[in-house]
Design a protein around this motif. Structure first.
Motif: not given
Length: 642
Positions: A434-435, A437-438, A442, A454
Motif C-alpha cells: 500500500e505504501r 503504491e501510494r 505521489l 511513503e
C-alpha cells in the motif's frame, strides 16, 4: 506683378488681382511683393488674424506650417471658399492622412481666378474679345515627429499661372507658365514642466520659398521672395473643464517688405463652438466655428486698411473628419502585435512541447531497456502529461508497471517464505504494498516529499528491499532535478522583468527544498534579490505617474530588504523630495477615477490610463499629480513602442 507690355489693350483682370493682393496687406510703397496666395487658406486661420503658424492642426497646415500635419487626429478634408471683388474666386481643397509610424501626408490644391474679362484698348473702348486669368498651386506635404518634442514638415508647391483666350497684337492664344517651390516647417511643444507658466506652449516656424519658384509673364520674370513666419501659441485652460483660450502671435518676415505682426484669440467651448478675433497687421478680423461629430464649419470676416477700395471679405471652411483616429489605429496595431506575440508564443510552446515529449520518450525507453521500471514509468507519465493520446507511452507504462509489480511481489514473496511468522509477514507485505503504491502515485504527481515519506515507511517494514531503495533514489533525483528546473525558470523570469512569476517559482523551489541547507541558502538569496527588484520596479512606476507617497512607502520597504543598495537610496531620496511638493486636492469621486487610471497603468494599459487622466485634466488642467501621471504614462508607452 503682371508687367506685361501690350500696346492695344489694358488687361483689366491683372489690374484687379494686382490691386487687391498687392495692397491688401503690404505696407505702403511695397506693393508687388506678395504672392497671389499670401492671404492663406482656411476660415479658422483668417478669422484669427492669420496667426496660425504655431497652431496649424488641421489640413490647412499644408500651407501655414507643414509640421502641424502631425497634429491631425484622423483623416480630414478641408474645403475653403472666399469671394473676392469683381467676381474673382478663391478656393482651396486639402486632405491630410495621418499614420502611426511613418508620419502624416498631405495633398492640396488652391485656385484663384477670374473670367469674362472684357479687353479694352488704350482709349478704354471695349472690344468683343473676353479672356480669363487664373493661378493654381498644388501642394504635396509631409510631416514627421522627431526626438525632443520637435516635429518637422516640408511642402512642395507646383504653380501654374496664366491668361487664356488672349487676342492681342503681341500674342494670341494662352499665355501660361509653371514654377516649383519648396517650404520647410518646424513645430516644438515643450513638455515635462510642472509650472503653469511653462506648460501648454507651442512654437512654430515656417520658411516659405526656401526654393523659390519663378514664373515668366510676358517679358518679365516674377520671382517669389523668401518668407519666414515664426509663431507662438499659448493655451489657457479654465477650471470648468473643456473650455480654453488659444492666444496666438505670428511674426512675418519677407525679403521685400517690412516685418508684419499677426495676432489672434480663439475661445473654445467644450470642442463644440469657437469664437475668434484677431489683427491682421492693422486690420481687424472676426469669426466663429462649430463642430459636431465628423463635421466642423468655420466662418471668417476680415476687414482691410484699404477698405475704400476693397470691401471686407467673407470666407467659409468645411472640414470633414473620417476614418480611424490615431488612438483607434494604435489599438489595431496593438491588437495585431498581441496576436502575433500569441502566435509566436504558441509556436514556441508547441516546439517546446514536442522537444519535451521527444526527450522524455527517449529517457523512458532507455530506463525500460535497463530494467529501471519506476524511472521508465515516471518518464512515460511525463510524455502522457503533454500528449494524452500517445499509444506507445500508454502501452509502455502498462508493461513497465506489470514488470515493476512482478519484481516487487517476487521480493516480497521471498521475504514471506523466509519469515517464521508467515501470517504477520503477509500483513506486513500488504502494508508495504500500500505504501509503495501510494508513493508511486505521489511521484507521478510530482509530490516528491510526500512520495519520499511513503517509500520510507515501506522501507521501514521491508529493510533492504532493492525496489523500494531504488524508488527512494529515483524520487530524490527527481526532486533535485525539479528544484534545479524551478531555479532556472525563476532566473529567466527575473531577467525578463517578470518579478512576480520569479518569486512564485522560487517559493515553489523553497517548498520542495525541505531541509537541504545548500538549496535553501540559494533560494533565500534569489528570493531577496527578486523582492528587491520587484519593489524598485513598483516604486519607479508610481514615481513616474506622480504617486510619490505610495512610491516612498515602496522604497522604504525595499530599503528594509537591502539598505546598502546605492541606487535604491537615490530613488528613495528623490521621492522624499517630491513628497514635500504641494498639489491640488481632488474630490473623492475624481480621486476614485484617478486610481482607476493608476490600476490601468500598473497593468501596462498605458493608453487607457491616459484617456482616463486626460478626462480629469479637462476639469483640473493644473493639477500636478494628473500632469505627471500623463507624462509618465506617455513615456512608458513610447518606450514600449520602441
Amino acid at each position: 506683378m503682371f508687367k506685361i507690355k501690350f500696346r492695344s489693350m489694358v488687361l483689366t483682370g491683372s489690374i484687379i488681382i494686382a490691386t487687391f493682393f498687392n495692397s491688401a496687406s503690404a505696407q505702403d510703397g511695397q506693393a508687388g511683393t506678395e504672392s497671389n496666395f499670401h492671404l492663406g487658406f482656411g476660415a479658422r486661420a483668417l478669422s484669427a488674424g492669420r496667426a496660425f503658424t504655431a497652431v496649424a492642426d488641421d489640413p490647412s497646415a499644408i500651407y501655414w506650417n507643414p509640421a502641424g500635419l502631425e497634429q491631425v487626429y484622423q483623416q480630414s478634408f478641408t474645403f475653403f471658399h472666399s469671394s473676392l471683388p469683381e467676381g474673382t474666386m478663391f478656393n482651396f481643397i486639402s486632405y491630410a492622412f495621418p499614420t502611426l509610424n511613418i508620419g502624416t501626408i498631405g495633398f492640396a490644391i488652391g485656385r484663384i481666378g477670374t473670367g469674362d474679362i472684357v479687353a479694352r484698348n488704350i482709349d478704354q473702348v471695349s472690344s468683343e474679345q473676353e479672356f480669363s486669368w487664373d493661378e493654381y498651386q498644388a501642394f504635396i506635404a509631409y510631416a514627421k515627429k522627431l526626438p525632443w518634442n520637435i516635429t518637422s514638415g516640408a511642402t512642395v508647391r507646383i504653380i501654374r499661372r496664366g491668361f487664356s483666350n488672349l487676342d492681342t497684337e503681341l500674342y494670341s492664344g494662352d499665355l501660361i507658365d509653371y514654377g516649383v517651390g519648396f517650404d520647410l516647417g518646424f513645430m516644438y511643444t515643450p513638455s515635462g514642466f510642472t509650472s503653469p507658466f511653462l506648460r501648454d506652449w507651442n512654437l512654430g516656424l515656417n520658411i516659405r520659398n526656401l526654393f523659390a519658384p519663378q514664373l515668366k509673364e510676358g517679358d518679365q520674370i516674377d520671382a517669389f521672395p523668401l518668407s519666414i513666419r515664426f509663431g507662438i501659441l499659448r493655451k489657457l485652460y479654465f477650471s470648468g473643464g473643456g473650455n480654453n483660450i488659444n492666444v496666438m502671435l505670428d511674426l512675418d518676415y519677407s525679403q521685400e517688405r517690412d516685418m508684419m505682426f499677426n495676432m489672434g484669440l480663439e475661445y473654445k467651448f467644450k470642442e463644440l463652438g469657437m469664437l475668434r478675433a484677431g489683427l491682421d497687421g492693422s486690420s481687424p478680423t472676426f469669426g466663429a466655428g462649430a463642430k459636431y461629430s465628423f463635421l466642423q464649419i468655420d466662418y471668417a470676416f476680415g476687414g482691410s486698411k484699404y477698405s475704400e477700395i476693397i470691401s471686407p471679405l467673407h470666407s467659409v471652411s468645411l472640414t470633414f473628419n473620417f476614418g480611424l483616429n490615431r488612438d483607434e489605429l494604435q489599438e489595431i496595431v496593438e491588437a495585431k502585435r498581441r496576436a502575433e506575440e500569441e502566435r509566436v508564443i504558441a509556436e514556441i510552446r508547441e516546439a517546446d512541447r514536442q522537444k519535451f515529449i521527444t526527450e522524455h520518450m527517449k529517457n523512458a525507453d532507455e530506463y525500460f531497456e535497463n530494467g529501471e521500471w519506476l524511472d521508465a514509468i515516471v518518464e512515460y507519465q511525463q510524455v502522457i502529461s503533454q500528449d494524452p493520446f500517445n499509444n506507445h507511452a500508454q502501452i509502455m507504462i502498462d508493461s513497465a508497471d506489470v514488470r515493476l509489480q512482478d519484481q516487487f511481489d517476487a521480493r516480497q514473496n521471498v521475504a514471506i517464505e523466509e519469515a517464521l511468522d508467515k501470517e504477520r509477514a503477509k500483513i506486513n507485505q500488504q502494508f508495504v504494498n500500500e505504501r509503495f503504491e501510494r508513493g508511486r502515485l505521489l511521484l507521478e504527481q510530482k509530490l516528491y516529499n510526500e512520495a519520499l515519506i511513503e517509500f520510507n515507511r515501506a522501507l521501514e517494514r521491508s529493510p533492504g528491499d532493492e525496489t523500494i531503495i531504488g524508488a527512494i533514489t529515483t524520487t530524490r533525483r527527481r526532486l533535485n532535478q525539479e528544484i534545479t528546473n524551478l531555479l532556472q525558470a525563476s532566473r529567466r523570469e527575473y531577467q525578463g522583468g517578470n518579478y512576480s512569476e520569479a518569486l512564485r517559482l522560487i517559493t515553489d523551489a523553497r517548498m520542495l527544498g525541505g531541509d537541504n541547507a545548500e538549496i535553501l541558502n540559494e533560494v533565500e538569496i534569489l528570493s531577496q534579490r527578486y523582492k528587491l527588484a520587484q519593489k524598485i520596479q513598483q516604486g519607479l512606476g508610481l514615481y513616474e505617474i506622480g504617486e510619490y507617497d505610495q512610491a516612498l512607502q515602496i522604497f522604504e520597504q525595499a530599503m528594509s530588504i537591502d539598505p546598502s543598495d546605492e541606487l535604491l537610496r537615490q530613488y528613495y531620496e528623490r521621492t522624499r523630495v517630491e513628497t514635500e511638493g504641494k498639489t491640488e486636492e481632488l474630490p473623492s469621486n475624481v480621486e476614485r477615477r484617478y486610481l482607476e487610471g493608476v490600476d490601468k497603468f500598473l497593468k501596462g494599459k498605458y493608453q487607457e490610463a491616459i484617456i482616463i487622466w486626460e478626462e480629469i485634466r479637462k476639469e483640473y488642467p493644473y493639477n500636478k499629480k494628473i500632469i505627471r501621471a500623463i507624462e509618465g504614462a506617455k513615456e512608458r508607452m513610447e518606450r514600449a513602442q520602441k
